[in-house]
Design a protein around this motif. Structure first.
Motif, PDB file in Angstrom:
ATOM      1  N   SER A   1      75.619 -12.385  27.476  1.00  0.00           N
ATOM      2  CA  SER A   1      74.999 -13.123  28.578  1.00  0.00           C
ATOM      3  C   SER A   1      75.791 -12.985  29.867  1.00  0.00           C
ATOM      4  O   SER A   1      77.018 -12.911  29.844  1.00  0.00           O
ATOM      5  CB  SER A   1      74.896 -14.615  28.239  1.00  0.00           C
ATOM      6  N   VAL A   2      75.059 -12.988  30.969  1.00  0.00           N
ATOM      7  CA  VAL A   2      75.674 -12.985  32.295  1.00  0.00           C
ATOM      8  C   VAL A   2      74.996 -14.085  33.100  1.00  0.00           C
ATOM      9  O   VAL A   2      73.774 -14.072  33.281  1.00  0.00           O
ATOM     10  CB  VAL A   2      75.493 -11.628  33.010  1.00  0.00           C
TER      11      VAL A   2
ATOM     12  N   GLU B   1      68.234  -3.739  26.706  1.00  0.00           N
ATOM     13  CA  GLU B   1      67.188  -4.574  27.296  1.00  0.00           C
ATOM     14  C   GLU B   1      67.861  -5.748  27.993  1.00  0.00           C
ATOM     15  O   GLU B   1      68.714  -6.424  27.407  1.00  0.00           O
ATOM     16  CB  GLU B   1      66.247  -5.092  26.204  1.00  0.00           C
ATOM     17  N   LEU B   2      67.501  -5.968  29.253  1.00  0.00           N
ATOM     18  CA  LEU B   2      68.010  -7.113  30.009  1.00  0.00           C
ATOM     19  C   LEU B   2      66.880  -8.130  30.118  1.00  0.00           C
ATOM     20  O   LEU B   2      65.861  -7.868  30.740  1.00  0.00           O
ATOM     21  CB  LEU B   2      68.468  -6.685  31.407  1.00  0.00           C
TER      22      LEU B   2
ATOM     23  N   LEU C   1      70.188 -12.123  29.479  1.00  0.00           N
ATOM     24  CA  LEU C   1      70.566 -11.882  28.098  1.00  0.00           C
ATOM     25  C   LEU C   1      70.625 -10.370  27.939  1.00  0.00           C
ATOM     26  O   LEU C   1      69.639  -9.676  28.190  1.00  0.00           O
ATOM     27  CB  LEU C   1      69.543 -12.487  27.138  1.00  0.00           C
ATOM     28  N   VAL C   2      71.787  -9.869  27.576  1.00  0.00           N
ATOM     29  CA  VAL C   2      71.996  -8.428  27.447  1.00  0.00           C
ATOM     30  C   VAL C   2      71.834  -8.065  25.971  1.00  0.00           C
ATOM     31  O   VAL C   2      72.609  -8.515  25.127  1.00  0.00           O
ATOM     32  CB  VAL C   2      73.393  -8.012  27.946  1.00  0.00           C
ATOM     33  N   MET C   3      70.805  -7.280  25.694  1.00  0.00           N
ATOM     34  CA  MET C   3      70.510  -6.909  24.312  1.00  0.00           C
ATOM     35  C   MET C   3      70.741  -5.408  24.138  1.00  0.00           C
ATOM     36  O   MET C   3      69.905  -4.599  24.533  1.00  0.00           O
ATOM     37  CB  MET C   3      69.084  -7.296  23.969  1.00  0.00           C
TER      38      MET C   3
ATOM     39  N   PHE D   1      72.868  -1.029  17.181  1.00  0.00           N
ATOM     40  CA  PHE D   1      73.483  -2.338  17.393  1.00  0.00           C
ATOM     41  C   PHE D   1      72.494  -3.409  16.955  1.00  0.00           C
ATOM     42  O   PHE D   1      72.503  -3.829  15.815  1.00  0.00           O
ATOM     43  CB  PHE D   1      73.896  -2.509  18.863  1.00  0.00           C
ATOM     44  N   PHE D   2      71.622  -3.838  17.866  1.00  0.00           N
ATOM     45  CA  PHE D   2      70.631  -4.871  17.553  1.00  0.00           C
ATOM     46  C   PHE D   2      69.250  -4.393  17.947  1.00  0.00           C
ATOM     47  O   PHE D   2      68.582  -4.993  18.784  1.00  0.00           O
ATOM     48  CB  PHE D   2      70.953  -6.179  18.274  1.00  0.00           C
TER      49      PHE D   2
END
Length: 165
Positions: free
Chosen positions: A25-26, A50-51, A103-105, A118-119
């Motif tokens: 998260s940022v 994905e942001l 949310l940084v995915m 990763f995810f």
């Protein structure tokens, strides 16, 4: 490792994450008022990220996306002005429910001809969490001894559960 430089009231912070699973998260709000804030992501094309934008409405956040051919990367820039300080108040919803953040995915990466996942899916996330839990290596004998001590004079299973809890 963070790197900070200060000049004319500006601060530049660069962070490098060795395992993108820990970069989640940022937030735009800090513990102090911020006149101008710019958040820049440089995402190489070999990395699938994905942001997800949360709580952006009514904050005047601007987004731009450029392609950097030299780096073969997408450069995604977010800017915001006059950012109020983050405040924590008793009984208020958590920060992620109120303040604008990303949310940084990190999904997957193609590195040296191989794919690192990763995810990409919920199952990927579960597998990673399971891997972490399996590597905890708690000494179960110590826990078992303490549970026996706490339940030594109790015969009812429900009461044993209460005692251990």
């Amino acid at each position: 490792m963070p790197l900070a430089k200060a000049s004319h009231g500006e601060v530049t912070l660069t962070k490098t994450y060795k395992d993108p699973r820990y970069f989640t998260s940022v937030y735009f709000n800090e513990g102090y008022f911020t006149e101008d804030k710019t958040i820049i992501f440089t995402i190489p094309r070999w990395m699938k990220v994905e942001l997800k934008e949360y709580n952006f409405e009514d904050h005047g956040i601007k987004k731009s996306t450029l392609y950097d051919a030299k780096a073969d990367a997408d450069v995604i820039t977010y800017t915001i002005q006059n950012v109020t300080a983050y405040k924590k108040e008793a009984a208020a919803p958590g920060r992620s429910y109120v303040y604008p953040h990303l949310l940084v995915m990190c999904k997957e990466a193609n590195v040296n001809g191989g794919k690192v996942v990763f995810f990409n899916t919920l199952a990927d996330q579960y597998s990673w969490y399971r891997h972490l839990v399996l590597n905890v290596n708690d000494d179960k004998t110590v826990l078992l001894e303490k549970a026996k001590e706490l339940t030594a004079n109790i015969t009812n299973d429900k009461e044993k559960i209460k005692a251990v809890f």
